[in-house]
Design a protein around this motif. Structure first.
Motif, PDB file in Angstrom:
ATOM      1  N   LEU A  74      -5.371   1.046 -16.357  1.00 23.04           N
ATOM      2  CA  LEU A  74      -4.033   1.117 -15.771  1.00 23.04           C
ATOM      3  C   LEU A  74      -2.958   0.828 -16.812  1.00 23.04           C
ATOM      4  N   SER A  75      -3.240  -0.090 -17.727  1.00 16.18           N
ATOM      5  CA  SER A  75      -2.289  -0.383 -18.806  1.00 16.18           C
ATOM      6  C   SER A  75      -2.139   0.808 -19.743  1.00 16.18           C
ATOM      7  N   THR A  76      -3.254   1.452 -20.061  1.00 18.13           N
ATOM      8  CA  THR A  76      -3.200   2.611 -20.939  1.00 18.13           C
ATOM      9  C   THR A  76      -2.433   3.758 -20.284  1.00 18.13           C
ATOM     10  N   ILE A  77      -2.657   3.963 -18.983  1.00 16.49           N
ATOM     11  CA  ILE A  77      -1.904   5.002 -18.270  1.00 16.49           C
ATOM     12  C   ILE A  77      -0.413   4.694 -18.324  1.00 16.49           C
ATOM     13  N   ALA A  78      -0.051   3.422 -18.183  1.00 16.02           N
ATOM     14  CA  ALA A  78       1.366   3.025 -18.274  1.00 16.02           C
ATOM     15  C   ALA A  78       1.933   3.361 -19.648  1.00 16.02           C
ATOM     16  N   ASN A  79       1.143   3.148 -20.688  1.00 17.23           N
ATOM     17  CA  ASN A  79       1.602   3.428 -22.054  1.00 17.23           C
ATOM     18  C   ASN A  79       1.707   4.920 -22.344  1.00 17.23           C
ATOM     19  N   SER A  80       1.164   5.757 -21.446  1.00 13.62           N
ATOM     20  CA  SER A  80       1.262   7.206 -21.622  1.00 13.62           C
ATOM     21  C   SER A  80       2.559   7.764 -21.055  1.00 13.62           C
ATOM     22  N   SER A  81       3.421   6.863 -20.567  1.00 18.85           N
ATOM     23  CA  SER A  81       4.734   7.228 -19.999  1.00 18.85           C
ATOM     24  C   SER A  81       4.627   7.888 -18.640  1.00 18.85           C
ATOM     25  N   ARG A  82       3.564   7.652 -17.939  1.00 17.95           N
ATOM     26  CA  ARG A  82       3.431   8.189 -16.597  1.00 17.95           C
ATOM     27  C   ARG A  82       4.392   7.479 -15.653  1.00 17.95           C
ATOM     28  N   THR A  83       5.019   8.247 -14.766  1.00 15.83           N
ATOM     29  CA  THR A  83       5.886   7.675 -13.732  1.00 15.83           C
ATOM     30  C   THR A  83       5.486   8.127 -12.333  1.00 15.83           C
ATOM     31  N   GLU A  84       4.598   9.149 -12.234  1.00 14.27           N
ATOM     32  CA  GLU A  84       4.155   9.621 -10.927  1.00 14.27           C
ATOM     33  C   GLU A  84       3.244   8.586 -10.260  1.00 14.27           C
ATOM     34  N   ASP A  85       3.231   8.616  -8.919  1.00 16.90           N
ATOM     35  CA  ASP A  85       2.362   7.707  -8.175  1.00 16.90           C
ATOM     36  C   ASP A  85       0.887   7.977  -8.505  1.00 16.90           C
ATOM     37  N   LEU A  86       0.085   6.927  -8.408  1.00 20.13           N
ATOM     38  CA  LEU A  86      -1.356   7.024  -8.599  1.00 20.13           C
ATOM     39  C   LEU A  86      -2.037   6.452  -7.360  1.00 20.13           C
ATOM     40  N   THR A  87      -3.053   7.125  -6.863  1.00 23.81           N
ATOM     41  CA  THR A  87      -3.762   6.693  -5.655  1.00 23.81           C
ATOM     42  C   THR A  87      -5.119   6.116  -6.017  1.00 23.81           C
ATOM     43  N   ILE A  88      -5.432   4.957  -5.429  1.00 21.37           N
ATOM     44  CA  ILE A  88      -6.734   4.326  -5.605  1.00 21.37           C
ATOM     45  C   ILE A  88      -7.366   4.134  -4.237  1.00 21.37           C
ATOM     46  N   ILE A  89      -8.585   4.634  -4.081  1.00 16.27           N
ATOM     47  CA  ILE A  89      -9.335   4.516  -2.835  1.00 16.27           C
ATOM     48  C   ILE A  89     -10.519   3.583  -3.074  1.00 16.27           C
ATOM     49  N   GLY A  90     -10.814   2.739  -2.088  1.00 16.62           N
ATOM     50  CA  GLY A  90     -11.960   1.852  -2.238  1.00 16.62           C
ATOM     51  C   GLY A  90     -12.381   1.254  -0.910  1.00 16.62           C
ATOM     52  N   PRO A  91     -13.439   0.456  -0.924  1.00 19.38           N
ATOM     53  CA  PRO A  91     -13.961  -0.162   0.304  1.00 19.38           C
ATOM     54  C   PRO A  91     -13.121  -1.373   0.704  1.00 19.38           C
ATOM     55  N   TYR A  92     -13.535  -2.054   1.763  1.00 19.16           N
ATOM     56  CA  TYR A  92     -12.888  -3.307   2.135  1.00 19.16           C
ATOM     57  C   TYR A  92     -12.817  -4.224   0.919  1.00 19.16           C
ATOM     58  N   GLY A  93     -11.651  -4.821   0.720  1.00 15.18           N
ATOM     59  CA  GLY A  93     -11.449  -5.718  -0.403  1.00 15.18           C
ATOM     60  C   GLY A  93     -10.687  -5.099  -1.552  1.00 15.18           C
ATOM     61  N   ILE A  94     -10.520  -3.765  -1.557  1.00 14.21           N
ATOM     62  CA  ILE A  94      -9.847  -3.117  -2.680  1.00 14.21           C
ATOM     63  C   ILE A  94      -8.381  -3.550  -2.780  1.00 14.21           C
ATOM     64  N   LYS A  95      -7.712  -3.771  -1.655  1.00  5.68           N
ATOM     65  CA  LYS A  95      -6.314  -4.203  -1.715  1.00  5.68           C
ATOM     66  C   LYS A  95      -6.192  -5.586  -2.339  1.00  5.68           C
ATOM     67  N   GLU A  96      -7.076  -6.484  -1.940  1.00 10.02           N
ATOM     68  CA  GLU A  96      -7.055  -7.841  -2.504  1.00 10.02           C
ATOM     69  C   GLU A  96      -7.332  -7.803  -4.008  1.00 10.02           C
ATOM     70  N   HIS A  97      -8.289  -6.996  -4.398  1.00  7.87           N
ATOM     71  CA  HIS A  97      -8.609  -6.878  -5.819  1.00  7.87           C
ATOM     72  C   HIS A  97      -7.449  -6.274  -6.600  1.00  7.87           C
ATOM     73  N   MET A  98      -6.783  -5.287  -6.017  1.00  7.66           N
ATOM     74  CA  MET A  98      -5.658  -4.672  -6.718  1.00  7.66           C
ATOM     75  C   MET A  98      -4.482  -5.647  -6.829  1.00  7.66           C
ATOM     76  N   ASN A  99      -4.308  -6.515  -5.846  1.00  6.34           N
ATOM     77  CA  ASN A  99      -3.274  -7.555  -5.959  1.00  6.34           C
ATOM     78  C   ASN A  99      -3.566  -8.468  -7.145  1.00  6.34           C
ATOM     79  N   ALA A 100      -4.859  -8.767  -7.340  1.00  7.32           N
ATOM     80  CA  ALA A 100      -5.243  -9.598  -8.485  1.00  7.32           C
ATOM     81  C   ALA A 100      -5.004  -8.859  -9.797  1.00  7.32           C
ATOM     82  N   VAL A 101      -5.305  -7.572  -9.819  1.00  5.32           N
ATOM     83  CA  VAL A 101      -5.084  -6.774 -11.022  1.00  5.32           C
ATOM     84  C   VAL A 101      -3.608  -6.756 -11.389  1.00  5.32           C
ATOM     85  N   ARG A 102      -2.740  -6.658 -10.388  1.00  3.73           N
ATOM     86  CA  ARG A 102      -1.304  -6.598 -10.658  1.00  3.73           C
ATOM     87  C   ARG A 102      -0.771  -7.900 -11.249  1.00  3.73           C
TER      88      ARG A 102
END
Length: 305
Positions: A74-102
């Motif tokens: 995700l950091s590398t994608i940010a450094n590529s100057s991307r501004t479009e939305d990115l979608t992440i799909i996952g099982p139960y718990g993916i939202k909690e994990h993504m909050n930790a990643v942020r």
């Protein structure tokens, strides 16, 4: 055409010659990842996959060998100057994990849309991904785990006689064939005025980590490519497979046979499985069109008329 690269073919821990679970899909210049284990970025760099145009990341489950590469990516994608939305799909718990990643990746110039534990089949409202039907299945592992099926749809064939019969101006043919309705001179022209027979798309299914449950063959049915975990090559390791909720080569091949798939790609090998080719007969005696996966393996799937 759909281009694929098996970025990582290992399970549990990265090895000197084998990164962890990740599959790269390039469709019309846009990119999809299924899983993002350690080493994903290195493999992508080695194959010149490009980071900026990754639009969708599907995570099967939240064990580290399928997820831990995401922070750096995700950091590398940010450094590529991307501004479009990115979608992440996952099982139960993916939202909690993504909050930790942020917390660890504080600044991103793009939004992340997280879809948690989707059921059934759906498509994304995305300019480049709307023609892909995504399906999920709940698998049998030691944690919440999803299998994915991606069906790349095609527009029906263009029917010139039908377009002429409906008095459709030739300048509208191409846009109508792409599925867009157009109003011109006060009249609405619809795609069905120029479209004929349906054309078959391409189906890719990805299943890891799990035991071979009864619902899988129907889920993967008629896949052009079935990517399946094969943690253990030796039939004698069946007790390990049952204990750890994984599969042997033979079990994966039997699923491919029951699902009537066209091609089976085995991946997610145990660190103790130094030479997967040694056990290929355990798969091919059940399902002949089996490929042993390895890091940076490239495959191409072509649409057929």
């Amino acid at each position: 055409m759909i281009d694929l690269v098996l970025l990582g073919s290992g399970g549990n821990m990265p090895m000197p010659n084998r990164f962890l679970s990740s599959l790269f899909i390039n469709y019309r210049g846009r990119k999809i990842l299924i899983d993002c284990g350690e080493g994903t970025q290195i493999s992508m760099k080695m194959k010149n996959c490009g980071f900026k145009n990754i639009d969708l990341i599907c995570i099967t489950h939240l064990h580290g060998d399928h997820f831990n590469g995401l922070i750096g990516l995700l950091s590398t994608i940010a450094n590529s100057s991307r501004t479009e939305d990115l979608t992440i799909i996952g099982p139960y718990g993916i939202k909690e994990h993504m909050n930790a990643v942020r917390v660890l990746v504080e600044y991103l110039p793009y939004n992340i849309n997280v879809i948690e534990n989707p059921h059934g089949s759906f498509s994304l409202c995305h300019e480049y991904l709307k023609d892909i039907e995504i399906s999920t299945i709940e698998l049998e592992h030691s944690t919440e785990c999803l299998g994915y099926s991606l069906y790349f749809k095609r527009c029906p064939k263009f029917n010139k006689d039908k377009a002429t019969l409906n008095n459709v101006p030739t300048i509208l043919w191409q846009k109508l064939q792409s599925g867009k309705s157009i109003t011109m001179d006060g009249f609405e022209y619809k795609p069905e005025m120029v479209l004929g027979d349906d054309r078959k798309g391409i189906k890719i299914s990805f299943v890891t980590d799990t035991r071979p449950i009864f619902s899988i063959p129907e889920f993967i049915k008629d896949s052009d490519l079935f990517v399946c975990e094969a943690m253990y090559g030796d039939d004698m390791d069946i007790s390990k497979a049952v204990k750890n909720n994984h599969m042997t080569f033979r079990e994966a091949a039997n699923l491919a046979r029951l699902g009537n798939v066209k091609k089976l790609l085995l991946t997610h090998f145990s660190p103790s499985l130094e030479d997967p080719y040694k056990y290929i007969d355990n798969a091919t005696t059940i399902f002949q069109n089996t490929i042993i996966g390895y890091d940076q393996l490239e495959l191409n799937l072509n649409f057929k008329d």
